[in-house]
Design an enzyme around this catalytic site. Sequence first.
Site, PDB file in Angstrom:
ATOM      1  N   ASP A  26       3.996   1.878   6.348  1.00  0.00           N
ATOM      2  CA  ASP A  26       3.392   0.553   6.264  1.00  0.00           C
ATOM      3  C   ASP A  26       1.979   0.698   6.836  1.00  0.00           C
ATOM      4  O   ASP A  26       1.665   1.693   7.497  1.00  0.00           O
ATOM      5  CB  ASP A  26       4.241  -0.412   7.108  1.00  0.00           C
ATOM      6  CG  ASP A  26       3.549  -1.709   7.415  1.00  0.00           C
ATOM      7  OD1 ASP A  26       3.114  -2.379   6.448  1.00  0.00           O
ATOM      8  OD2 ASP A  26       3.410  -2.057   8.598  1.00  0.00           O
ATOM      9  N   ASP A  28      -0.575  -2.428   7.998  1.00  0.00           N
ATOM     10  CA  ASP A  28      -0.987  -3.389   9.040  1.00  0.00           C
ATOM     11  C   ASP A  28       0.039  -3.494  10.156  1.00  0.00           C
ATOM     12  O   ASP A  28       1.199  -3.790   9.913  1.00  0.00           O
ATOM     13  CB  ASP A  28      -1.215  -4.764   8.403  1.00  0.00           C
ATOM     14  CG  ASP A  28      -2.415  -4.758   7.453  1.00  0.00           C
ATOM     15  OD1 ASP A  28      -2.241  -5.092   6.273  1.00  0.00           O
ATOM     16  OD2 ASP A  28      -3.508  -4.374   7.901  1.00  0.00           O
ATOM     17  N   GLY A  69      -1.950 -12.334   2.101  1.00  0.00           N
ATOM     18  CA  GLY A  69      -2.991 -13.269   2.538  1.00  0.00           C
ATOM     19  C   GLY A  69      -3.095 -14.503   1.674  1.00  0.00           C
ATOM     20  O   GLY A  69      -3.222 -15.623   2.176  1.00  0.00           O
ATOM     21  N   ARG A  95     -10.763 -13.609  -1.660  1.00  0.00           N
ATOM     22  CA  ARG A  95     -11.776 -12.579  -1.935  1.00  0.00           C
ATOM     23  C   ARG A  95     -12.854 -12.580  -0.839  1.00  0.00           C
ATOM     24  O   ARG A  95     -13.297 -11.530  -0.376  1.00  0.00           O
ATOM     25  CB  ARG A  95     -12.395 -12.795  -3.323  1.00  0.00           C
ATOM     26  CG  ARG A  95     -11.538 -12.249  -4.468  1.00  0.00           C
ATOM     27  CD  ARG A  95     -12.306 -12.215  -5.791  1.00  0.00           C
ATOM     28  NE  ARG A  95     -12.625 -13.567  -6.273  1.00  0.00           N
ATOM     29  CZ  ARG A  95     -11.773 -14.311  -6.994  1.00  0.00           C
ATOM     30  NH1 ARG A  95     -10.572 -13.822  -7.304  1.00  0.00           N
ATOM     31  NH2 ARG A  95     -12.115 -15.530  -7.399  1.00  0.00           N
ATOM     32  N   THR A 136      -0.809  -5.405   1.994  1.00  0.00           N
ATOM     33  CA  THR A 136      -2.244  -5.663   1.861  1.00  0.00           C
ATOM     34  C   THR A 136      -2.783  -4.996   0.595  1.00  0.00           C
ATOM     35  O   THR A 136      -2.030  -4.494  -0.231  1.00  0.00           O
ATOM     36  CB  THR A 136      -3.010  -5.211   3.128  1.00  0.00           C
ATOM     37  OG1 THR A 136      -4.319  -5.781   3.100  1.00  0.00           O
ATOM     38  CG2 THR A 136      -3.094  -3.709   3.257  1.00  0.00           C
ATOM     39  N   ASP A 195       6.491  -2.067  11.222  1.00  0.00           N
ATOM     40  CA  ASP A 195       6.275  -2.791  12.501  1.00  0.00           C
ATOM     41  C   ASP A 195       6.884  -4.187  12.502  1.00  0.00           C
ATOM     42  O   ASP A 195       6.886  -4.853  13.554  1.00  0.00           O
ATOM     43  CB  ASP A 195       4.774  -2.922  12.785  1.00  0.00           C
ATOM     44  CG  ASP A 195       4.110  -3.945  11.868  1.00  0.00           C
ATOM     45  OD1 ASP A 195       3.495  -4.895  12.393  1.00  0.00           O
ATOM     46  OD2 ASP A 195       4.238  -3.817  10.635  1.00  0.00           O
TER      47      ASP A 195
HETATM   48  C1  XBP Z   1       0.621  -7.106   6.349  1.00  0.00           C
HETATM   49  C2  XBP Z   1       0.409  -8.317   5.537  1.00  0.00           C
HETATM   50  C3  XBP Z   1      -0.935  -8.541   4.875  1.00  0.00           C
HETATM   51  C4  XBP Z   1      -2.043  -8.655   5.939  1.00  0.00           C
HETATM   52  C5  XBP Z   1      -3.280  -9.323   5.377  1.00  0.00           C
HETATM   53  O1  XBP Z   1       0.798  -6.056   5.425  1.00  0.00           O
HETATM   54  O2  XBP Z   1       1.325  -9.118   5.409  1.00  0.00           O
HETATM   55  O3  XBP Z   1      -0.834  -9.746   4.163  1.00  0.00           O
HETATM   56  O4  XBP Z   1      -1.566  -9.514   6.981  1.00  0.00           O
HETATM   57  O5  XBP Z   1      -3.757  -8.581   4.275  1.00  0.00           O
HETATM   58  P1  XBP Z   1       1.713  -4.735   5.828  1.00  0.00           P
HETATM   59  P2  XBP Z   1      -4.049  -9.354   2.896  1.00  0.00           P
HETATM   60  O6  XBP Z   1       2.235  -4.938   7.243  1.00  0.00           O
HETATM   61  O7  XBP Z   1       2.818  -4.700   4.791  1.00  0.00           O
HETATM   62  O8  XBP Z   1       0.760  -3.578   5.734  1.00  0.00           O
HETATM   63  O9  XBP Z   1      -4.899 -10.569   3.240  1.00  0.00           O
HETATM   64  O10 XBP Z   1      -4.773  -8.334   2.036  1.00  0.00           O
HETATM   65  O11 XBP Z   1      -2.696  -9.741   2.357  1.00  0.00           O
HETATM   66 MG    MG Z   2       3.051  -4.235   8.902  1.00  0.00          MG
END
Ligand code: XBP
Ligand code: MG
Length: 238
Positions: A26, A28, A69, A95, A136, A195
């Site tokens: 993963d 984020d 997002g 965007r 993301t 996470d």
């Molecule tokens: C985490 C998410 C993403 C980010 C924001 O992704 O849920 O939506 O919070 O990025 P992961 P975006 O933990 O699966 O990597 O605004 O591009 O969605």
């Molecule tokens: Mg994550």
Amino acid sequence: MNEALAAIRARAARETIAGARALIFDVDGTLAETEEVHRRAFNAAFAEAGLDWFWDQVTYARLLRVAGGKERIRAFDQRNPVPSLSFAEIAGLHRIKTARYAALIAGGGCPLRPGVRALVGNARRRGQRLAIATTTSHGNIDALLSVALGLGWADLFETIVAGDDVPRKKPAPDVYVEVLARLALAPADCIAVEDSGNGLAAAARAGIPAIITRSAYFGDDDFTGALLVVDDLSEIDE
Ligand code: XBP
Ligand code: MG
């Protein structure tokens, strides 16, 4: 669980991780603590768009249960009986947010969490295949890892599946199912590194054993069923 049993379980989990054909990461919260940067980018986009919205950390922690997002913006907008934004306006706002996120990362970076670089390096030395399965966007992955791992970062990962590559975001299993298909591996041959509760659910629904590295916004999630839960990945690979 007593300490001796916990130590035995952790050792067994480390051996399972080292023996997996592939590690699927993963992004984020797992590779880096990016959610505070995302939150600042959302707020900068709201200000640029002339919206009187501001997501503080408590609000963002609640909204983070919504993966994606664009979906998060829509969920917040729908708190009102009459939402104020169309789908197209939400896409346009997202965007702007994504551009702000890239600028914030380029301007200050967001370091890899402890143990990430060592685990990636040791996995590569063991001949393990590496992949990314994230909610993301590809642009956000590149913005983060080109600073954190260098411009050749993509060479480390055999395949990268992002949120908009599949019909449904986590906790649906879609990104993990797509990674398995591209790697042509069985779920039991892989380990997911996550996470959040949503991420654990997505991996579990794809049949993939998961380890959890607790992150700032999801540290209190329920991780029942995880192979191992650590505070950070330096507990896995020195
Ligand atoms: C985490 C998410 C993403 C980010 C924001 O992704 O849920 O939506 O919070 O990025 P992961 P975006 O933990 O699966 O990597 O605004 O591009 O969605
Ligand atoms: Mg994550």
